[in-house]
Design a protein around this motif. Structure first.
Motif, PDB file in Angstrom:
ATOM      1  N   LYS A  13       0.914  -1.362  -0.022  1.00  0.00           N
ATOM      2  CA  LYS A  13       0.060   0.051  -0.059  1.00  0.00           C
ATOM      3  C   LYS A  13       1.048   1.145   0.060  1.00  0.00           C
ATOM      4  O   LYS A  13       0.395   2.318  -0.647  1.00  0.00           O
ATOM      5  CB  LYS A  13      -0.875   0.075   1.207  1.00  0.00           C
ATOM      6  N   HIS A  20      -1.396   2.258  -5.855  1.00  0.00           N
ATOM      7  CA  HIS A  20      -2.860   2.663  -6.295  1.00  0.00           C
ATOM      8  C   HIS A  20      -3.897   1.698  -6.283  1.00  0.00           C
ATOM      9  O   HIS A  20      -4.689   1.751  -6.952  1.00  0.00           O
ATOM     10  CB  HIS A  20      -2.665   3.498  -7.496  1.00  0.00           C
ATOM     11  N   ALA A  21      -3.221   0.491  -6.113  1.00  0.00           N
ATOM     12  CA  ALA A  21      -4.225  -0.735  -6.236  1.00  0.00           C
ATOM     13  C   ALA A  21      -5.248  -0.720  -5.404  1.00  0.00           C
ATOM     14  O   ALA A  21      -5.341  -0.005  -4.232  1.00  0.00           O
ATOM     15  CB  ALA A  21      -3.298  -2.115  -6.067  1.00  0.00           C
ATOM     16  N   ARG A  22      -6.209  -1.481  -5.499  1.00  0.00           N
ATOM     17  CA  ARG A  22      -7.582  -1.712  -4.287  1.00  0.00           C
ATOM     18  C   ARG A  22      -6.956  -2.692  -3.457  1.00  0.00           C
ATOM     19  O   ARG A  22      -6.902  -4.030  -4.127  1.00  0.00           O
ATOM     20  CB  ARG A  22      -8.960  -1.756  -5.343  1.00  0.00           C
ATOM     21  N   TYR A  23      -7.122  -2.672  -2.248  1.00  0.00           N
ATOM     22  CA  TYR A  23      -6.902  -3.724  -1.303  1.00  0.00           C
ATOM     23  C   TYR A  23      -8.297  -3.749  -0.294  1.00  0.00           C
ATOM     24  O   TYR A  23      -9.064  -2.840  -0.103  1.00  0.00           O
ATOM     25  CB  TYR A  23      -5.912  -3.161  -0.287  1.00  0.00           C
ATOM     26  N   GLU A  24      -8.493  -5.123  -0.226  1.00  0.00           N
ATOM     27  CA  GLU A  24      -9.672  -5.500   0.616  1.00  0.00           C
ATOM     28  C   GLU A  24      -9.318  -6.639   1.615  1.00  0.00           C
ATOM     29  O   GLU A  24      -8.658  -7.645   1.259  1.00  0.00           O
ATOM     30  CB  GLU A  24     -10.795  -5.892  -0.230  1.00  0.00           C
ATOM     31  N   THR A  34      -6.552  -5.832  -6.196  1.00  0.00           N
ATOM     32  CA  THR A  34      -6.992  -5.649  -7.376  1.00  0.00           C
ATOM     33  C   THR A  34      -5.855  -4.777  -7.948  1.00  0.00           C
ATOM     34  O   THR A  34      -5.605  -3.665  -7.748  1.00  0.00           O
ATOM     35  CB  THR A  34      -8.484  -5.192  -7.556  1.00  0.00           C
ATOM     36  N   TYR A  35      -5.327  -5.368  -9.138  1.00  0.00           N
ATOM     37  CA  TYR A  35      -4.144  -4.764  -9.673  1.00  0.00           C
ATOM     38  C   TYR A  35      -4.076  -5.174 -10.996  1.00  0.00           C
ATOM     39  O   TYR A  35      -3.984  -6.505 -11.485  1.00  0.00           O
ATOM     40  CB  TYR A  35      -2.940  -4.553  -9.022  1.00  0.00           C
TER      41      TYR A  35
END
Length: 77
Positions: A13, A20-24, A34-35
């Motif tokens: 992160k 800039h990726a999405r992390y969950e 998500t990248y």
């Protein structure tokens, strides 16, 4: 990509490239990142860099090609 280590996810992160990726965070404690949608080379590079514990979740049709590539790398060892 799933990985069980929150510390690794936190490092990503803060990274200039992956930040800039999405992390969950998933209920089991794994982190879904998500990248690189649509860019197989970027995604494969990330999975290789992350190493054991990393998993390409989607797109599923890329998994066989990634497996073949990783088997080629491991054949040297």
């Amino acid at each position: 990509m799933r990985g069980s280590h929150q510390m690794k996810a936190e490092r990503l992160k803060r990274d200039w490239y992956y930040g800039h990726a999405r992390y969950e965070t998933l209920p089991d404690g794994n982190v879904l990142m998500t990248y690189g949608e649509g860019n197989r080379a970027f995604v494969f590079e990330l999975v290789r860099w992350r190493g054991p514990g990393a998993e390409l979740v989607e797109p599923r049709e890329w998994r066989a090609e990634l497996r073949k590539e990783l088997e080629g790398v491991s054949a040297a060892y």
